[in-house]
Design an enzyme around this catalytic site. Structure first.
Site, PDB file in Angstrom:
ATOM      1  N   HIS A   1       0.844  -1.191   0.000  1.00  0.00           N
ATOM      2  CA  HIS A   1       0.000   0.000   0.000  1.00  0.00           C
ATOM      3  C   HIS A   1       0.885   1.249   0.000  1.00  0.00           C
ATOM      4  O   HIS A   1       2.048   1.209   0.421  1.00  0.00           O
ATOM      5  CB  HIS A   1      -0.929  -0.014   1.203  1.00  0.00           C
TER       6      HIS A   1
ATOM      7  N   GLU B   1       0.959   4.008   1.788  1.00  0.00           N
ATOM      8  CA  GLU B   1       1.496   4.471   3.071  1.00  0.00           C
ATOM      9  C   GLU B   1       2.596   3.548   3.578  1.00  0.00           C
ATOM     10  O   GLU B   1       3.582   3.996   4.164  1.00  0.00           O
ATOM     11  CB  GLU B   1       0.386   4.649   4.123  1.00  0.00           C
TER      12      GLU B   1
ATOM     13  N   CYS C   1      -5.856   0.868   5.585  1.00  0.00           N
ATOM     14  CA  CYS C   1      -6.475  -0.372   6.042  1.00  0.00           C
ATOM     15  C   CYS C   1      -6.014  -0.630   7.481  1.00  0.00           C
ATOM     16  O   CYS C   1      -5.132   0.063   7.990  1.00  0.00           O
ATOM     17  CB  CYS C   1      -6.072  -1.536   5.133  1.00  0.00           C
TER      18      CYS C   1
ATOM     19  N   CYS D   1      -2.114  -1.346   7.720  1.00  0.00           N
ATOM     20  CA  CYS D   1      -1.269  -0.161   7.531  1.00  0.00           C
ATOM     21  C   CYS D   1      -1.442   0.844   8.663  1.00  0.00           C
ATOM     22  O   CYS D   1      -0.511   1.583   8.976  1.00  0.00           O
ATOM     23  CB  CYS D   1      -1.559   0.495   6.184  1.00  0.00           C
TER      24      CYS D   1
END
Length: 147
Positions: free
Chosen positions: A73, A75, A101, A104
Protein backbone atom coordinates in the site's frame (compact mmCIF):
# COMPACT_ATOMS: atom_id res chain seq x y z
CA UNK A 1 -5.40 26.85 16.66
CA UNK A 2 -6.54 30.32 15.63
CA UNK A 3 -8.83 30.79 12.66
CA UNK A 4 -6.08 32.32 10.48
CA UNK A 5 -3.73 29.43 11.31
CA UNK A 6 -6.50 26.91 10.59
CA UNK A 7 -7.16 28.53 7.23
CA UNK A 8 -3.46 28.43 6.34
CA UNK A 9 -3.20 24.77 7.46
CA UNK A 10 -6.25 23.91 5.33
CA UNK A 11 -4.55 25.42 2.26
CA UNK A 12 -1.43 23.33 2.91
CA UNK A 13 -3.56 20.22 3.47
CA UNK A 14 -5.30 20.71 0.13
CA UNK A 15 -2.01 21.38 -1.68
CA UNK A 16 -0.35 18.27 -0.24
CA UNK A 17 -3.39 16.11 -1.06
CA UNK A 18 -3.24 17.39 -4.64
CA UNK A 19 0.41 16.30 -4.74
CA UNK A 20 -0.48 12.89 -3.26
CA UNK A 21 -3.13 12.55 -5.99
CA UNK A 22 -0.48 13.21 -8.63
CA UNK A 23 1.84 10.71 -6.94
CA UNK A 24 -0.93 8.08 -7.11
CA UNK A 25 -0.80 8.32 -10.91
CA UNK A 26 2.67 6.73 -10.79
CA UNK A 27 1.12 3.46 -9.61
CA UNK A 28 0.79 0.62 -12.11
CA UNK A 29 -2.28 -0.71 -10.29
CA UNK A 30 -5.42 -0.71 -12.41
CA UNK A 31 -8.13 -1.27 -9.78
CA UNK A 32 -7.09 1.69 -7.64
CA UNK A 33 -4.14 4.06 -7.58
CA UNK A 34 -3.21 5.44 -4.16
CA UNK A 35 -0.63 8.09 -3.30
CA UNK A 36 1.03 9.04 -0.01
CA UNK A 37 3.24 11.87 1.25
CA UNK A 38 4.82 12.21 4.67
CA UNK A 39 5.34 15.84 5.61
CA UNK A 40 7.37 17.14 8.54
CA UNK A 41 8.09 20.81 9.21
CA UNK A 42 6.50 21.64 5.84
CA UNK A 43 8.98 19.41 4.00
CA UNK A 44 8.28 16.23 2.09
CA UNK A 45 10.32 13.61 3.93
CA UNK A 46 8.92 10.57 2.13
CA UNK A 47 6.47 9.55 -0.56
CA UNK A 48 4.90 6.39 -1.89
CA UNK A 49 2.26 4.83 -4.07
CA UNK A 50 0.75 1.37 -4.15
CA UNK A 51 2.55 -1.25 -6.17
CA UNK A 52 4.56 -4.44 -6.20
CA UNK A 53 7.85 -4.79 -4.26
CA UNK A 54 11.15 -3.86 -5.92
CA UNK A 55 12.29 -6.44 -8.44
CA UNK A 56 8.77 -7.75 -9.17
CA UNK A 57 6.74 -7.21 -12.33
CA UNK A 58 4.66 -4.02 -12.30
CA UNK A 59 1.31 -5.79 -12.55
CA UNK A 60 -0.74 -5.40 -9.38
CA UNK A 61 -3.70 -7.54 -10.42
CA UNK A 62 -3.89 -11.22 -11.29
CA UNK A 63 -5.59 -12.67 -14.39
CA UNK A 64 -8.98 -12.42 -12.62
CA UNK A 65 -8.53 -8.72 -11.83
CA UNK A 66 -7.88 -9.23 -8.10
CA UNK A 67 -5.06 -7.41 -6.36
CA UNK A 68 -2.08 -9.68 -5.71
CA UNK A 69 -1.50 -10.32 -2.02
CA UNK A 70 2.03 -8.93 -2.06
CA UNK A 71 1.15 -5.47 -3.41
CA UNK A 72 2.35 -2.82 -0.97
CA UNK A 73 0.00 0.00 0.00
CA UNK A 74 1.08 3.59 -0.62
CA UNK A 75 1.50 4.47 3.07
CA UNK A 76 3.51 1.29 3.71
CA UNK A 77 5.82 2.21 0.83
CA UNK A 78 6.26 5.75 2.19
CA UNK A 79 6.96 4.48 5.73
CA UNK A 80 9.40 1.82 4.47
CA UNK A 81 11.17 4.42 2.34
CA UNK A 82 11.45 6.60 5.44
CA UNK A 83 12.96 3.71 7.41
CA UNK A 84 15.81 3.40 4.90
CA UNK A 85 16.63 7.12 5.09
CA UNK A 86 18.02 9.42 7.77
CA UNK A 87 14.64 11.17 8.12
CA UNK A 88 12.18 10.60 10.93
CA UNK A 89 8.39 10.50 10.76
CA UNK A 90 8.04 11.31 14.48
CA UNK A 91 5.33 13.97 14.75
CA UNK A 92 4.79 14.09 10.96
CA UNK A 93 1.59 14.33 8.92
CA UNK A 94 0.64 11.60 6.45
CA UNK A 95 -1.33 12.67 3.37
CA UNK A 96 -3.21 9.82 1.66
CA UNK A 97 -5.65 9.62 -1.19
CA UNK A 98 -7.35 6.66 0.53
CA UNK A 99 -7.56 6.08 4.30
CA UNK A 100 -5.40 3.22 5.59
CA UNK A 101 -6.47 -0.37 6.04
CA UNK A 102 -6.20 -1.91 9.50
CA UNK A 103 -2.77 -3.42 8.80
CA UNK A 104 -1.27 -0.16 7.53
CA UNK A 105 -2.83 1.82 10.38
CA UNK A 106 -0.54 -0.10 12.76
CA UNK A 107 2.49 1.00 10.71
CA UNK A 108 1.25 4.60 10.73
CA UNK A 109 0.91 4.58 14.51
CA UNK A 110 4.25 2.84 15.16
CA UNK A 111 6.09 5.24 12.84
CA UNK A 112 5.23 8.20 15.08
CA UNK A 113 2.93 9.97 12.64
CA UNK A 114 0.59 12.24 14.60
CA UNK A 115 -1.79 13.47 11.92
CA UNK A 116 -3.52 11.85 8.94
CA UNK A 117 -5.18 13.82 6.15
CA UNK A 118 -6.99 11.79 3.51
CA UNK A 119 -9.50 12.13 0.68
CA UNK A 120 -11.48 8.91 0.37
CA UNK A 121 -12.53 6.58 3.16
CA UNK A 122 -11.48 2.93 2.75
CA UNK A 123 -14.41 0.45 2.73
CA UNK A 124 -13.31 -0.98 6.10
CA UNK A 125 -12.94 1.89 8.57
CA UNK A 126 -11.34 -0.18 11.35
CA UNK A 127 -7.96 1.36 10.47
CA UNK A 128 -9.35 4.84 11.09
CA UNK A 129 -10.98 3.72 14.34
CA UNK A 130 -7.64 2.31 15.50
CA UNK A 131 -5.78 5.53 14.65
CA UNK A 132 -8.42 7.60 16.42
CA UNK A 133 -8.04 5.41 19.52
CA UNK A 134 -4.25 5.88 19.26
CA UNK A 135 -4.75 9.66 19.45
CA UNK A 136 -3.83 10.48 15.88
CA UNK A 137 -5.61 13.52 14.45
CA UNK A 138 -7.77 12.53 11.47
CA UNK A 139 -8.85 14.98 8.78
CA UNK A 140 -10.91 14.09 5.72
CA UNK A 141 -11.00 16.51 2.81
CA UNK A 142 -13.42 15.82 -0.02
CA UNK A 143 -12.25 15.44 -3.60
CA UNK A 144 -14.45 18.45 -4.52
CA UNK A 145 -12.33 20.71 -2.32
CA UNK A 146 -9.21 19.76 -4.29
CA UNK A 147 -10.59 21.02 -7.58
Amino acid sequence: MKSEEQSKQRKYDIAYLRMASEWAKLSFCERRQVGALIIKDRMIVSDGYNGTPSGFENFCEDENGYTKWYVLHAEANAILKMASSTNSSQGATLYLTLSPCKECSKLVHQSGIKRLVYIQRYKDDSGLKFLEKAGIELVQISKNELE
